[in-house]
Write an enzyme that holds these catalytic residues in place. Structure first.
Site, PDB file in Angstrom:
ATOM      1  N   HIS A  84       0.807  -1.212   0.000  1.00 53.07           N
ATOM      2  CA  HIS A  84       0.000   0.000   0.000  1.00 53.07           C
ATOM      3  C   HIS A  84       0.850   1.277   0.000  1.00 53.07           C
ATOM      4  O   HIS A  84       0.655   2.137  -0.844  1.00 53.07           O
ATOM      5  CB  HIS A  84      -1.033   0.032   1.121  1.00 53.07           C
ATOM      6  CG  HIS A  84      -1.900   1.229   0.968  1.00 53.07           C
ATOM      7  ND1 HIS A  84      -2.956   1.272   0.118  1.00 53.07           N
ATOM      8  CD2 HIS A  84      -1.781   2.475   1.474  1.00 53.07           C
ATOM      9  CE1 HIS A  84      -3.475   2.482   0.117  1.00 53.07           C
ATOM     10  NE2 HIS A  84      -2.779   3.236   0.935  1.00 53.07           N
ATOM     11  N   TYR A 120       1.521   5.077  -2.477  1.00 51.55           N
ATOM     12  CA  TYR A 120       1.726   6.467  -2.064  1.00 51.55           C
ATOM     13  C   TYR A 120       3.091   6.978  -2.469  1.00 51.55           C
ATOM     14  O   TYR A 120       3.274   8.167  -2.735  1.00 51.55           O
ATOM     15  CB  TYR A 120       1.438   6.644  -0.564  1.00 51.55           C
ATOM     16  CG  TYR A 120      -0.040   6.867  -0.415  1.00 51.55           C
ATOM     17  CD1 TYR A 120      -0.574   8.124  -0.693  1.00 51.55           C
ATOM     18  CD2 TYR A 120      -0.905   5.826  -0.136  1.00 51.55           C
ATOM     19  CE1 TYR A 120      -1.923   8.329  -0.670  1.00 51.55           C
ATOM     20  CE2 TYR A 120      -2.266   6.027  -0.111  1.00 51.55           C
ATOM     21  CZ  TYR A 120      -2.768   7.278  -0.379  1.00 51.55           C
ATOM     22  OH  TYR A 120      -4.108   7.489  -0.371  1.00 51.55           O
ATOM     23  N   HIS A 143      -9.108   0.551 -11.421  1.00 55.42           N
ATOM     24  CA  HIS A 143      -8.721   1.499 -10.375  1.00 55.42           C
ATOM     25  C   HIS A 143      -7.242   1.854 -10.451  1.00 55.42           C
ATOM     26  O   HIS A 143      -6.875   3.026 -10.414  1.00 55.42           O
ATOM     27  CB  HIS A 143      -9.058   0.922  -8.997  1.00 55.42           C
ATOM     28  CG  HIS A 143      -8.572   1.765  -7.860  1.00 55.42           C
ATOM     29  ND1 HIS A 143      -9.076   3.025  -7.613  1.00 55.42           N
ATOM     30  CD2 HIS A 143      -7.622   1.558  -6.925  1.00 55.42           C
ATOM     31  CE1 HIS A 143      -8.451   3.538  -6.569  1.00 55.42           C
ATOM     32  NE2 HIS A 143      -7.562   2.669  -6.144  1.00 55.42           N
ATOM     33  N   PHE A 144      -6.359   0.862 -10.577  1.00 57.08           N
ATOM     34  CA  PHE A 144      -4.961   1.303 -10.541  1.00 57.08           C
ATOM     35  C   PHE A 144      -4.489   1.883 -11.865  1.00 57.08           C
ATOM     36  O   PHE A 144      -3.523   2.619 -11.891  1.00 57.08           O
ATOM     37  CB  PHE A 144      -3.990   0.283  -9.937  1.00 57.08           C
ATOM     38  CG  PHE A 144      -3.963  -1.073 -10.528  1.00 57.08           C
ATOM     39  CD1 PHE A 144      -3.521  -1.283 -11.803  1.00 57.08           C
ATOM     40  CD2 PHE A 144      -4.349  -2.158  -9.758  1.00 57.08           C
ATOM     41  CE1 PHE A 144      -3.475  -2.553 -12.325  1.00 57.08           C
ATOM     42  CE2 PHE A 144      -4.307  -3.439 -10.275  1.00 57.08           C
ATOM     43  CZ  PHE A 144      -3.865  -3.630 -11.569  1.00 57.08           C
ATOM     44  N   HIS A 145      -5.199   1.597 -12.966  1.00 56.38           N
ATOM     45  CA  HIS A 145      -4.811   2.333 -14.171  1.00 56.38           C
ATOM     46  C   HIS A 145      -5.247   3.793 -14.086  1.00 56.38           C
ATOM     47  O   HIS A 145      -4.582   4.665 -14.634  1.00 56.38           O
ATOM     48  CB  HIS A 145      -5.356   1.663 -15.431  1.00 56.38           C
ATOM     49  CG  HIS A 145      -4.541   0.469 -15.829  1.00 56.38           C
ATOM     50  ND1 HIS A 145      -4.881  -0.820 -15.483  1.00 56.38           N
ATOM     51  CD2 HIS A 145      -3.374   0.363 -16.501  1.00 56.38           C
ATOM     52  CE1 HIS A 145      -3.967  -1.654 -15.931  1.00 56.38           C
ATOM     53  NE2 HIS A 145      -3.037  -0.968 -16.555  1.00 56.38           N
ATOM     54  N   ARG A 182      -9.806 -10.430 -12.557  1.00 60.75           N
ATOM     55  CA  ARG A 182      -8.566  -9.928 -13.149  1.00 60.75           C
ATOM     56  C   ARG A 182      -7.603 -11.089 -13.336  1.00 60.75           C
ATOM     57  O   ARG A 182      -7.862 -12.206 -12.923  1.00 60.75           O
ATOM     58  CB  ARG A 182      -7.945  -8.864 -12.252  1.00 60.75           C
ATOM     59  CG  ARG A 182      -7.451  -9.408 -10.929  1.00 60.75           C
ATOM     60  CD  ARG A 182      -6.965  -8.316 -10.011  1.00 60.75           C
ATOM     61  NE  ARG A 182      -5.600  -7.906 -10.323  1.00 60.75           N
ATOM     62  CZ  ARG A 182      -4.798  -7.284  -9.451  1.00 60.75           C
ATOM     63  NH1 ARG A 182      -5.229  -7.010  -8.235  1.00 60.75           N
ATOM     64  NH2 ARG A 182      -3.573  -6.924  -9.787  1.00 60.75           N
ATOM     65  N   ARG A 183      -6.476 -10.817 -13.954  1.00 63.35           N
ATOM     66  CA  ARG A 183      -5.401 -11.793 -14.108  1.00 63.35           C
ATOM     67  C   ARG A 183      -5.866 -13.087 -14.755  1.00 63.35           C
ATOM     68  O   ARG A 183      -5.589 -14.175 -14.259  1.00 63.35           O
ATOM     69  CB  ARG A 183      -4.778 -12.097 -12.743  1.00 63.35           C
ATOM     70  CG  ARG A 183      -4.171 -10.889 -12.073  1.00 63.35           C
ATOM     71  CD  ARG A 183      -3.556 -11.213 -10.743  1.00 63.35           C
ATOM     72  NE  ARG A 183      -2.501 -10.239 -10.421  1.00 63.35           N
ATOM     73  CZ  ARG A 183      -1.823 -10.222  -9.291  1.00 63.35           C
ATOM     74  NH1 ARG A 183      -2.060 -11.113  -8.372  1.00 63.35           N
ATOM     75  NH2 ARG A 183      -0.880  -9.329  -9.089  1.00 63.35           N
TER      76      ARG A 183
HETATM   77  C1  HEM Z   1      -0.725   0.854 -23.134  1.00 59.83           C
HETATM   78  C2  HEM Z   1      -1.067   1.041 -21.893  1.00 59.83           C
HETATM   79  C3  HEM Z   1      -1.567  -0.053 -20.984  1.00 59.83           C
HETATM   80  C4  HEM Z   1      -2.396  -1.093 -21.268  1.00 59.83           C
HETATM   81  C5  HEM Z   1      -3.059  -1.407 -22.590  1.00 59.83           C
HETATM   82  C6  HEM Z   1      -2.541  -1.859 -20.065  1.00 59.83           C
HETATM   83  C7  HEM Z   1      -3.316  -2.996 -19.937  1.00 59.83           C
HETATM   84  C8  HEM Z   1      -3.382  -3.796 -18.825  1.00 59.83           C
HETATM   85  C9  HEM Z   1      -4.242  -4.931 -18.660  1.00 59.83           C
HETATM   86  C10 HEM Z   1      -5.221  -5.438 -19.676  1.00 59.83           C
HETATM   87  C11 HEM Z   1      -3.997  -5.447 -17.423  1.00 59.83           C
HETATM   88  C12 HEM Z   1      -4.696  -6.539 -16.669  1.00 59.83           C
HETATM   89  C13 HEM Z   1      -4.727  -7.849 -17.134  1.00 59.83           C
HETATM   90  C14 HEM Z   1      -5.276  -8.865 -16.178  1.00 59.83           C
HETATM   91  O1  HEM Z   1      -5.518  -8.627 -14.984  1.00 59.83           O
HETATM   92  O2  HEM Z   1      -5.453  -9.988 -16.671  1.00 59.83           O
HETATM   93  C15 HEM Z   1      -2.985  -4.646 -16.812  1.00 59.83           C
HETATM   94  C16 HEM Z   1      -2.467  -4.877 -15.555  1.00 59.83           C
HETATM   95  C17 HEM Z   1      -1.641  -4.001 -14.898  1.00 59.83           C
HETATM   96  N1  HEM Z   1      -1.176  -2.778 -15.368  1.00 59.83           N
HETATM   97 FE1  HEM Z   1      -1.484  -2.031 -17.223  1.00 59.83          FE
HETATM   98  N2  HEM Z   1      -1.803  -1.266 -19.067  1.00 59.83           N
HETATM   99  C18 HEM Z   1      -1.198  -0.156 -19.595  1.00 59.83           C
HETATM  100  C19 HEM Z   1      -0.375   0.741 -18.927  1.00 59.83           C
HETATM  101  C20 HEM Z   1      -0.022   0.623 -17.610  1.00 59.83           C
HETATM  102  C21 HEM Z   1       0.757   1.593 -16.882  1.00 59.83           C
HETATM  103  C22 HEM Z   1       1.300   2.891 -17.446  1.00 59.83           C
HETATM  104  C23 HEM Z   1       0.906   1.100 -15.619  1.00 59.83           C
HETATM  105  C24 HEM Z   1       1.618   1.680 -14.431  1.00 59.83           C
HETATM  106  C25 HEM Z   1       2.472   2.629 -14.424  1.00 59.83           C
HETATM  107  C26 HEM Z   1       0.241  -0.179 -15.557  1.00 59.83           C
HETATM  108  C27 HEM Z   1       0.197  -0.988 -14.442  1.00 59.83           C
HETATM  109  C28 HEM Z   1      -0.421  -2.213 -14.386  1.00 59.83           C
HETATM  110  C29 HEM Z   1      -0.371  -3.087 -13.248  1.00 59.83           C
HETATM  111  C30 HEM Z   1       0.349  -2.833 -11.938  1.00 59.83           C
HETATM  112  C31 HEM Z   1      -1.126  -4.228 -13.573  1.00 59.83           C
HETATM  113  C32 HEM Z   1      -1.406  -5.423 -12.677  1.00 59.83           C
HETATM  114  C33 HEM Z   1      -0.632  -6.600 -13.037  1.00 59.83           C
HETATM  115  C34 HEM Z   1      -1.085  -7.807 -12.247  1.00 59.83           C
HETATM  116  O3  HEM Z   1      -2.284  -8.015 -12.058  1.00 59.83           O
HETATM  117  O4  HEM Z   1      -0.199  -8.544 -11.811  1.00 59.83           O
HETATM  118  N3  HEM Z   1      -0.314  -0.435 -16.776  1.00 59.83           N
HETATM  119  N4  HEM Z   1      -2.623  -3.628 -17.681  1.00 59.83           N
HETATM  120 CU   LIG Z   2      -3.959  -0.039  -0.525  1.00 63.32          CU
END
Ligand code: HEM
Ligand SMILES: [Cu+2]
Ligand SMILES: [Cu+2]
Lengths: 156, 541
Positions: free
Chosen positions: B217, B221, B368-370, B431-432
């Site tokens: 968490h 921040y 939320h985190f995006h 998710r995931r």
């Molecule tokens: C082109 C831009 C992006 C696309 C299309 C994208 C797409 C995605 C998708 C589809 C997932 C989730 C998939 C799932 O849960 O099965 C994901 C997970 C995630 N994304 Fe992105 N994302 C983008 C940019 C970013 C950026 C800029 C960040 C952070 C700076 C970010 C951080 C994360 C994180 C932390 C996860 C979680 C991974 C996990 O569940 O282990 N993403 N993203």
């Molecule tokens: Cu938190």
């Protein structure tokens, strides 16, 4: 000492009171409607799940009229039992454990959502008021076959 | 001059590793959204979870950490000038983080570490992945030490003066971060590494999760305060006004040090073995963060109002019209602030257990985190590079139109993607997941249109990344020589009156530790009351 503009003071009070109000709602739901985060905890040897009752016989057990207990074991990449059938209006208490890695026991339409860790038993309860085929989805990544890990609750 | 150039090279080195991570990481993001929507199938030799691990690690851990380390080093060096400053600590941190990143990335790409960026035990990755993670985390301690040394030098040479505000913000962020990383460092060094090398037979799964989320968490921040450094410090400079309030900025950052830590259990609401009492206590702490957040919102709007008033404009429309929307660094920050409002709303939902049970581990969380880190934080940091990188390389960036297009595309694409993800999550989409069919189940069929819409948004964000790549190449290799300034705002009129106690960083760190003890003594003692079985773990991919 700190010279907080009046407007800002009002703004912070409003925000603070709103949050306090939300917190009170969450706590009242916990006390009055029993909508609480789970407290349940029971440990189990993850290497001996198949020999430890009641998980040596996973499945559904009736405990009263429209009341059931269901014992589930999660293992890569399936839930055991794969399908149960219950009548509409049944209350089911699920006890779930894992014999390998972390899984997530979730029934999306039924607000059932619990992390399942090897070494621990999770408990969740739900009353199924509508008939249907409810999928039990693994919603915590557990490996390459994670998306294929689901089971059925048939409510008739 | 030579000294400053050497310092700039260090900062650039941090930024370059961070931005290369963005280019690679977002490419995997593009593959994820489109394959989830069923546009193509991931091949067996490069499966979905390998991508997802690379995406999460490169963006959430590497990009943010290295970028903020570079930016913080810059803020410190420019605010506290020091002749013949040693850059040894700065470079030590860079080498540790970069080596750690390369090590972890190679293991992920080779398929030996498909454990996602949360690396929940007992999914058992190659030990070198954990060694890489440890280097990345511990490397940041060198940056903290460097900042503290600068502060000590400042106090020696300017007795009785307040720490320059940008350095105060950096120090607050890194002290909070340091306390947080102790948790994950214990997890990685004492649990994961010995276990993955096979020196011990099993691992205490629940303890490892609690340690992870104690870190997880405050991690968010840490990202946010990196962006706040720009919102509070650089945006007013662009607008030509001073800091809104020296004292209140310090108060807000102190509150962030204190309130970011005792709340990690809100990620474990649905875990067994932690009593609801501790979960509810930490919910209370979580909601308290609204105070420094609203202080921030107030300071930012007040800054905008002051800037408009200087031009004789008033009222909402007057203020909006007075702002320099054509300046990319400002534009990215301002659009990031708008996205963050929605991020805040979603956060309140997640913090309330009765609602979290609906959203936990669903696409809502990904939405939320995006809209928090992927939007506000990433957009602000990327927008900052349009002035920061030229300032460091001694050039001028001239393709502002391209930069504006990049920022708007990111804002629009991310809003669409995040909205679609939130909605899919409310409908129950987990998710995931590499695939979402669940044997043609009717409930799962409802998610399809939203997964498609998310892909549309994701493609737009990726178009933005391509624009950024072009702009980045221009910034680094082209562009005319010239001077660009990336500066922090001047102190406000009352800055001299800031109470000295606010600068007692040791005191505030101690207060944070106290709150951590209050929040965690319960769940940790409770944990050791159980008979704990260790899990042997396995490789399941
Ligand atoms: C082109 C831009 C992006 C696309 C299309 C994208 C797409 C995605 C998708 C589809 C997932 C989730 C998939 C799932 O849960 O099965 C994901 C997970 C995630 N994304 Fe992105 N994302 C983008 C940019 C970013 C950026 C800029 C960040 C952070 C700076 C970010 C951080 C994360 C994180 C932390 C996860 C979680 C991974 C996990 O569940 O282990 N993403 N993203
Ligand atoms: Cu938190
Ligand atoms: Cu799974």
């Amino acid at each position: 000492m700190l010279n907080l503009p009046r407007l800002e003071r009002t703004w912070l009070w409003l925000g603070g009171i709103t949050m306090a109000f939300f917190f009170i709602i969450v706590l009242s739901l916990a006390v009055m409607a029993d909508i609480e985060p789970p407290s349940y905890g029971q440990t189990i040897d993850p290497t001996k799940v198949s020999q430890t009752p009641p998980f040596d016989h996973p499945g559904l057990h009736q405990t009263g009229p429209k009341a059931y207990e269901a014992y589930y074991v999660g293992q890569v990449f399936s839930w055991n039992p794969a399908s149960i059938t219950i009548p509409v209006g049944s209350t089911v208490t699920f006890y779930v454990t894992s014999s390998d890695v972390v899984h997530g026991f979730s029934v999306p339409e039924a607000d059932v959502n619990a992390e399942v860790m090897p070494g621990w038993v999770s408990r969740v309860e739900h009353t199924f008021l509508k008939p249907g085929d409810y999928p039990i989805i693994c919603n915590q990544y557990c490996g390459i076959g994670h998306s294929a890990m689901f089971a059925h609750i048939i409510v008739k | 001059m030579e000294q400053q150039r050497a310092e700039n090279r260090l900062v650039l080195a941090y930024l370059y590793v961070a931005l290369v991570s963005v280019f690679i990481g977002t490419f995997f993001g593009l593959l994820q959204v489109t394959s989830r929507a069923g546009f193509f199938q991931t091949p067996p030799w490069f499966d979905y979870y390998r991508m997802l691990t690379a995406h999460g690690v490169l963006l959430a851990l590497v990009f943010t950490t290295l970028f903020i380390s570079g930016l913080s080093t810059y803020a410190t060096y420019r605010s506290i000038e020091r002749p013949r400053r040693s850059l040894a600590l700065g470079w030590t941190g860079w080498w540790m983080m970069t080596t750690g990143t390369v090590l972890a990335a190679l293991e992920i790409l080779a398929g030996n570490a498909s454990v996602l960026y949360t690396f929940y035990a007992p999914l058992k990755a190659s030990p070198w992945f954990y060694v890489g993670a440890a280097l990345l985390i511990v490397g940041t301690w060198a940056v903290l030490l460097d900042v503290l040394l600068a502060i000590a030098y400042f106090r020696r040479t300017h007795p009785g003066e307040r720490i320059p505000l940008p350095v105060f913000m950096v120090a607050a962020n890194y002290l909070m971060w340091f306390l947080a990383t102790i948790g994950v460092a214990i997890e990685v060094l004492f649990q994961l590494i010995p276990w993955s090398f096979g020196w011990v037979p099993g691992i205490d799964v629940q303890l490892s999760r609690t340690l992870f989320w104690y870190f997880g968490h405050p991690l968010v921040y840490f990202w946010l305060l990196g962006a706040y450094l720009i919102w509070y410090g650089v945006v007013p400079k662009i607008l030509g006004v001073p800091f809104f309030s020296d004292a209140l900025t310090r108060v807000a950052f102190i509150l962030f040090i204190i309130l970011s830590l005792p709340v990690g259990v809100h990620h474990q609401f649905t875990d067994p073995g932690i009593s609801h009492i501790w979960k509810e206590l930490q919910t209370g702490f979580t909601l308290m963060v609204v105070i420094p957040s609203l202080m921030t919102a107030f300071a930012l709007f007040a800054t905008f109002e002051q800037a408009a008033a200087k031009q004789g404009r008033h009222g909402f429309i007057g203020i909006v019209a007075a702002l320099p929307w054509s300046n990319p660094t400002f534009l990215g920050s301002a659009l990031g602030m708008i996205l963050f409002i929605f991020g805040g709303f979603g956060g309140i939902v997640n913090a309330s257990y009765s609602l979290d049970v609906l959203t936990h581990n669903t696409m809502w969380i990904v939405g939320h985190f995006h809209i928090t880190v992927g939007g506000p934080v990433a957009l602000t940091l990327i927008a900052a590079t349009y002035t920061l990188i030229p300032a460091l390389t001694g050039r001028r960036f001239t393709s502002e139109g391209l930069a504006r297009a990049q920022i708007w595309l990111w804002f629009i694409g991310l809003s669409i993607m995040s909205f679609a993800m939130h909605t899919a999550g409310l409908l129950g989409a987990p998710r995931r997941e590499a695939a979402l069919a669940y044997g043609g189940n009717a409930i799962a069929a409802q998610w399809v249109p939203w997964t498609m819409l998310a892909a549309v948004g994701g493609i737009i964000v990726y178009a933005s990344v391509i624009c950024y790549l072009i702009a980045f190449v221009q910034m680094v290799f082209g562009g005319e020589r010239g001077e660009t300034r990336f500066e922090f705002a001047d102190p406000d009129l009352y800055a001299e009156k800031t109470p000295a106690i606010l600068d007692r960083l040791g005191l505030w760190t101690a207060a944070a530790v106290l709150l951590v003890i209050i929040a965690y003594a319960g769940p940790i003692t409770e944990h050791f009351h159980y008979h704990i079985y260790l899990a042997p773990g396995m490789r399941t991919w």
